[in-house]
Write a protein that holds these residues in place. Structure first.
Motif, PDB file in Angstrom:
ATOM      1  N   UNK A   1       0.734  -1.272   0.017  1.00  0.00           N
ATOM      2  CA  UNK A   1       0.000   0.121   0.112  1.00  0.00           C
ATOM      3  C   UNK A   1       0.770   1.431   0.000  1.00  0.00           C
ATOM      4  N   UNK A   2       1.875   1.153   0.748  1.00  0.00           N
ATOM      5  CA  UNK A   2       2.868   2.228   0.844  1.00  0.00           C
ATOM      6  C   UNK A   2       3.446   2.894  -0.309  1.00  0.00           C
ATOM      7  N   UNK A   3       3.892   1.752  -0.971  1.00  0.00           N
ATOM      8  CA  UNK A   3       4.594   1.745  -2.560  1.00  0.00           C
ATOM      9  C   UNK A   3       3.674   2.494  -3.538  1.00  0.00           C
ATOM     10  N   UNK A   4       2.283   2.268  -3.167  1.00  0.00           N
ATOM     11  CA  UNK A   4       1.520   2.695  -4.303  1.00  0.00           C
ATOM     12  C   UNK A   4       1.424   4.352  -4.345  1.00  0.00           C
ATOM     13  N   UNK A   5       1.761   4.945  -3.356  1.00  0.00           N
ATOM     14  CA  UNK A   5       1.890   6.443  -3.187  1.00  0.00           C
ATOM     15  C   UNK A   5       0.516   7.140  -3.423  1.00  0.00           C
ATOM     16  N   UNK A   6      -0.595   6.597  -2.963  1.00  0.00           N
ATOM     17  CA  UNK A   6      -1.810   7.248  -3.124  1.00  0.00           C
ATOM     18  C   UNK A   6      -2.036   8.374  -2.838  1.00  0.00           C
ATOM     19  N   UNK A   7      -2.629   9.153  -3.530  1.00  0.00           N
ATOM     20  CA  UNK A   7      -2.950  10.586  -3.364  1.00  0.00           C
ATOM     21  C   UNK A   7      -4.490  10.880  -3.745  1.00  0.00           C
ATOM     22  N   UNK A   8      -4.994  12.031  -3.893  1.00  0.00           N
ATOM     23  CA  UNK A   8      -6.748  12.146  -4.155  1.00  0.00           C
ATOM     24  C   UNK A   8      -6.758  11.847  -5.799  1.00  0.00           C
TER      25      UNK A   8
END
Length: 308
Positions: A172-179
């Motif tokens: 999850x952290x490596x996906x780098x999600x933002x809006x």
């Protein structure tokens, strides 16, 4: 417009390929807007290993683009150069329940089917996918969300194939999600599956929430039109549809493209629109909103390819 046929070269570079390569395949029929030019090569891999095999043998100068259900997409009229990957079939379309209230899905699975599978298993937390008109691959790319939930809330990890043909798993952290975005580009990884975390819930309550999402979507969005879903991201401190409405853009038309009368953040193909019509209309909406309110709207819909 058509591109040079490079499929013989690709088959020569990857003689054991099992998937399908189609030269100059029209993309309009694969997008919800029903517009756009051809893919230079449309590739439907047989499975994850087949995808990895071609990517490992693909010349570095050939660009790779990934498309899903085409719901949140404008393919420009000149088409998409290079290799266009479209996942499908059983290899990328399975949903499996796993221990710990987890659900694993292939990336070609429509979001609504993931919501339904979770409900069937009495898993709460994934009902918001009922309101997203796309597939899981797109949800990973865009941190798709609706009705109070988004992909970052439930994703544990995503599996995919790199441009060099390597199999990788991203946390999850490596996906780098933002809006409405992730930090991983299609030039880096083609996602093949995702693992989600649900929680035990009451099946009837989950189904009722899905019905509420469905009713709200049908009442507020032009789902029976040729559209691409929400066009612009909501800016900080504002709602895109309200800004568009205030700028006098409700019903605005360019060629066969129109701002929906029902929901101002949806563009529709009224019939005969080109991709250029739709994109030009979106840019005109952005200009008017900027002039009227000072807000800079950013595209949520992905625009791919080259102009005619």
């Amino acid at each position: 417009m058509s591109f040079p046929d490079i499929t013989p070269d690709l088959r020569a570079a990857a003689p054991e390929l099992r998937g399908r390569l189609l030269a100059n395949q029209e993309m309009a029929g694969l997008t919800w807007f029903r517009v756009g030019g051809p893919a230079q090569v449309l590739f439907t891999p047989a499975d994850e290993q087949d995808l990895a095999y071609l990517l490992a043998n693909l010349p570095a100068e050939i660009p790779v683009t990934v498309v899903g259900l085409g719901s949140n997409l404008i393919v420009r009229d000149g088409g998409i150069p290079g290799l266009v990957v479209r996942l499908g079939g059983k290899a990328f379309g399975e949903i499996k329940l796993e221990e710990g209230d987890r659900l694993r899905s292939g990336t070609s699975v429509p979001d609504v089917k993931v919501a339904r599978a979770a409900a069937d298993a009495s898993l709460d937390g994934l009902a918001f996918y009922r309101g997203i008109p796309g597939c899981i691959g797109g949800a990973l790319r865009m941190n798709a969300g609706a009705h109070g939930g988004e992909t970052t809330d439930v994703l544990i990890e995503a599996r995919g194939v790199t441009r060099k043909g390597e199999l990788v798993t991203l946390s999850h952290a490596e996906m780098g999600f933002t809006y409405r975005n992730s930090a991983v580009s299609t030039a880096e990884i083609v996602f093949t599956s995702a693992l989600f975390q649900g929680r035990p819930g009451d099946q009837q309550a989950i189904l009722a929430e899905m019905d509420r999402v469905t009713s709200a979507r049908e009442a507020a969005q032009p789902i029976k039109e040729r559209t691409g879903g929400s066009t612009f991201k909501n800016p900080d401190g504002g709602k895109a549809w309200q800004l568009i409405d205030a700028a006098g853009c409700r019903g605005l038309r360019i060629g066969g493209a129109q701002v929906s009368e029902m929901h101002c953040n949806f563009l529709i193909n009224t019939g005969g629109a080109t991709a250029a019509d739709i994109e030009s209309l979106g840019e005109e909406v952005r200009r008017r909103v900027k002039d009227q309110s000072g807000y800079e709207l950013h595209w949520e819909i992905k625009r791919l390819g080259v102009a005619a």
